[in-house]
Design an enzyme around this catalytic site. Sequence first.
Site, short mmCIF file in Angstrom:
data_model
loop_
_atom_site.label_atom_id
_atom_site.label_comp_id
_atom_site.label_asym_id
_atom_site.label_seq_id
_atom_site.Cartn_x
_atom_site.Cartn_y
_atom_site.Cartn_z
N HIS A 42 1.50 -2.72 -7.29
CA HIS A 42 1.30 -2.95 -5.85
C HIS A 42 -0.13 -3.34 -5.55
O HIS A 42 -1.05 -3.12 -6.34
CB HIS A 42 1.68 -1.70 -5.06
CG HIS A 42 0.64 -0.62 -5.08
ND1 HIS A 42 -0.33 -0.50 -4.10
CD2 HIS A 42 0.40 0.39 -5.96
CE1 HIS A 42 -1.10 0.55 -4.37
NE2 HIS A 42 -0.68 1.10 -5.50
N CYS A 43 -0.31 -3.92 -4.36
CA CYS A 43 -1.64 -4.19 -3.83
C CYS A 43 -1.69 -3.62 -2.42
O CYS A 43 -1.10 -2.58 -2.15
CB CYS A 43 -1.97 -5.67 -3.88
SG CYS A 43 -0.78 -6.73 -3.03
N THR A 44 -2.37 -4.27 -1.50
CA THR A 44 -2.42 -3.79 -0.12
C THR A 44 -1.29 -4.37 0.71
O THR A 44 -0.53 -3.65 1.35
CB THR A 44 -3.78 -4.13 0.53
OG1 THR A 44 -4.80 -3.35 -0.09
CG2 THR A 44 -3.77 -3.81 2.02
N ASP A 97 0.82 -1.21 0.00
CA ASP A 97 0.00 0.00 0.00
C ASP A 97 0.86 1.26 0.00
O ASP A 97 1.81 1.38 0.77
CB ASP A 97 -0.88 -0.05 1.25
CG ASP A 97 -1.71 1.20 1.45
OD1 ASP A 97 -2.07 1.84 0.46
OD2 ASP A 97 -1.98 1.52 2.62
#
Length: 294
Positions: free
Chosen positions: A181-183, A80
Amino acid sequence: MKTHHANLALALMLGLSSSATAVAADAPQAVATKAAAPNVKPVAADAHGVIPDGAPGMCARSPACRATAIPADAFVRTADLGRLTDADRDALAALGVKLDIDLRTADEEAQSPDLLARDDRFDYQRISLMGTEKMDLQKMMTSFPDSLGEAYVQWLGHSQPQFKQVFQRIAAQQDGAVLFHCTAGKDRTGIIAGLLLDLAGVPKAEIVHNYAISAHYLEGQPKDSDERADHGAGQAEPGDRPQDGGHGRYRAGQHGAVLAALHSQYGGAEGYLKSIGVSEQEIQQLKVRLGQAG
């Protein structure tokens, strides 16, 4: 893009404490300060580069793998980006990042807006790998098999339009580093990284290490996806489920099973990309970015 030879093949953002600072590429203390996650043996080269103070994932440029020369400034992987400082954004710009691909859902982005999206130095695109509606995600999670490896294989089939969009967008980027990206910086980013590495011909063992080392660096991080899943928000990733052990307990053999299934069902990453509609020209462009053609 410069080409270097070493261990991990991609420039990565792997999870470290948000209070961390820059780490030298050859500093053994970088891997001695944290206990390794099961089945993971960090090496000094796993911690390298600039670490954004505000991000839950570090900005780590992994040197290229031993067997395959991949430009070290081609990709950046992170968690994140909702807590980046001005200095963090400057550091990413200095790394040459031009494109930011956000793999999160709209709900996740609303809870923690990507701070690169409002910075004119970066092109931003959100492509959710988990579907478009919360109910779709919840249905998908309940249908996952007990094996994490099987879950990833199903994920590759379930989200083909989204995977196609991600790789087409990467292929279209002509210059600079591509950040994705993700979390949590592990599952969604990990599967994209794995496909890229396989496309580049990186040995299976190094791809598994590339994925599993993220668990080492995620030790001590807030389990944001776990917590949201427990509250029914529908944003859990396969590796975030309680039966999978959450962050830091990933079994490297499971990712090896994913790679085996990828090759068994599709003939590898290239076959998978062709099957979902990524063109020969786009695959060639991906290989050029990976230092494998052109």
